[in-house]
Design a protein around this motif. Structure first.
Motif, short mmCIF file in Angstrom:
data_model
loop_
_atom_site.label_atom_id
_atom_site.label_comp_id
_atom_site.label_asym_id
_atom_site.label_seq_id
_atom_site.Cartn_x
_atom_site.Cartn_y
_atom_site.Cartn_z
N GLY A 274 0.81 -1.25 -0.12
CA GLY A 274 -0.13 0.15 -0.05
C GLY A 274 0.83 1.40 -0.03
O GLY A 274 0.56 2.31 -0.64
N GLU B 83 1.62 4.20 -3.91
CA GLU B 83 1.43 5.64 -4.10
C GLU B 83 2.75 6.06 -4.98
O GLU B 83 2.45 6.81 -5.81
CB GLU B 83 1.72 6.32 -2.93
CG GLU B 83 0.42 6.13 -1.75
CD GLU B 83 -0.96 6.35 -2.62
OE1 GLU B 83 -0.82 7.29 -3.30
OE2 GLU B 83 -1.87 5.38 -2.43
N HIS C 248 -5.44 -1.11 -4.58
CA HIS C 248 -4.82 0.18 -5.14
C HIS C 248 -4.60 -0.53 -6.75
O HIS C 248 -4.00 -1.58 -6.87
CB HIS C 248 -3.68 0.47 -4.52
CG HIS C 248 -2.92 1.79 -4.98
ND1 HIS C 248 -2.56 1.90 -6.42
CD2 HIS C 248 -3.03 3.03 -4.27
CE1 HIS C 248 -2.28 3.05 -6.54
NE2 HIS C 248 -2.48 3.88 -5.24
#
Length: 266
Positions: free
Chosen positions: A124, A128, A160
């Protein structure tokens, strides 16, 4: 579907020779083993990275992805693992590669819940950064999470789009999962598929495609039936099995075998 092979099958081979093999035998791309033993790894300078990208472009061969060795579920501090993934992502961006491969790597002393949570947390965070670079992280069905059912215990909580799955057909088979079950689990996350063949569960020495027991026909059929049009990458594990026949002499027949499977499943 497009076809590639991994440089795990040609350990240390110069890129010019890798590209020649891909072109001669009709492979659209190459998965690069990103390890210091190999011509391409995160230690390359900016100029060296530019040269690699230019070589592939000139040859008309795509870099499918970088096969890294980060173990996202492994015990220990998060920082080193995330840093390793970031370096892979930066290399992929510089080379124009869409994917980087990571392993689960959970340890025997961990509970499944701890391994899942550790991997999801790290992925996670790395997601990004991957999004900023336009590269996707793929968790391979391998070691502690060798089935699709196990992999989605990590991928689901991450949630994601920059984190997906790499389906290694040997590991899901060894884990007792049918191709239809694996596809159903991984379909929302699937980046690409690694194909290979082996003699048996007890002898995983690499064989020519179609010469062993892995359900390659069923795998291609389920992918075709669902209209999946991604990559099939032949991962021939020559690096770990030095006595196995050289991959270059098998590439032509391997390409023909995959072509037959694709035609028959169409």
């Amino acid at each position: 579907m497009k076809l590639a092979f991994s440089t795990l099958g040609v350990p240390g081979l110069p890129l010019a020779d890798v590209l020649r093999l891909a072109s001669e035998h009709g492979y659209h791309g190459v998965e690069l083993r990103a390890h210091p033993e190999e011509p391409v790894h995160p230690g390359l300078t900016p100029a060296e990275r530019a040269d690699v990208a230019a070589e592939f472009k000139a040859a008309g061969v795509e870099i499918l992805g970088l096969a890294g060795y980060a173990r996202v579920a492994a015990p220990g501090d998060d920082t080193a693992v995330i840093d390793e993934i970031r370096k892979l992502l930066e290399l992929a961006r510089d080379l124009g590669a869409p994917f980087v491969r990571v392993f689960p790597g959970g340890a025997a002393e961990q509970s499944p819940e701890d391994a899942d949570a550790t991997a999801a947390r790290r992925l996670g965070t790395a997601a990004e950064y991957a999004g900023d670079l336009g590269v996707r992280i793929l968790l391979e069905t391998h070691d502690s999470h060798r089935t699709g059912a196990a992999a989605i215990r990590i991928l689901g909580p991450v949630g994601h789009r920059q984190v997906g799955a790499l389906w290694d057909v040997m590991h899901t088979w060894l884990g007792g999962e049918q191709p239809s079950e694996t596809y159903a689990a991984l379909a929302p996350y699937l980046g690409y598929v690694q194909v290979k063949d082996i003699a048996s569960a007890d002898d995983t020495t690499p064989l020519a495609l179609g010469a062993g027991v892995l359900p390659l026909t069923e795998c291609v059929e389920v992918l075709s039936r669902h209209g999946w049009d991604g990559w099939l990458c032949w991962e021939y594990e020559k690096r770990w099995y030095e006595a196995a026949p050289p991959l270059p002499e098998l590439l032509g027949a391997g390409r023909e075998h995959l072509g037959r499977l694709l035609n028959e499943s169409a």
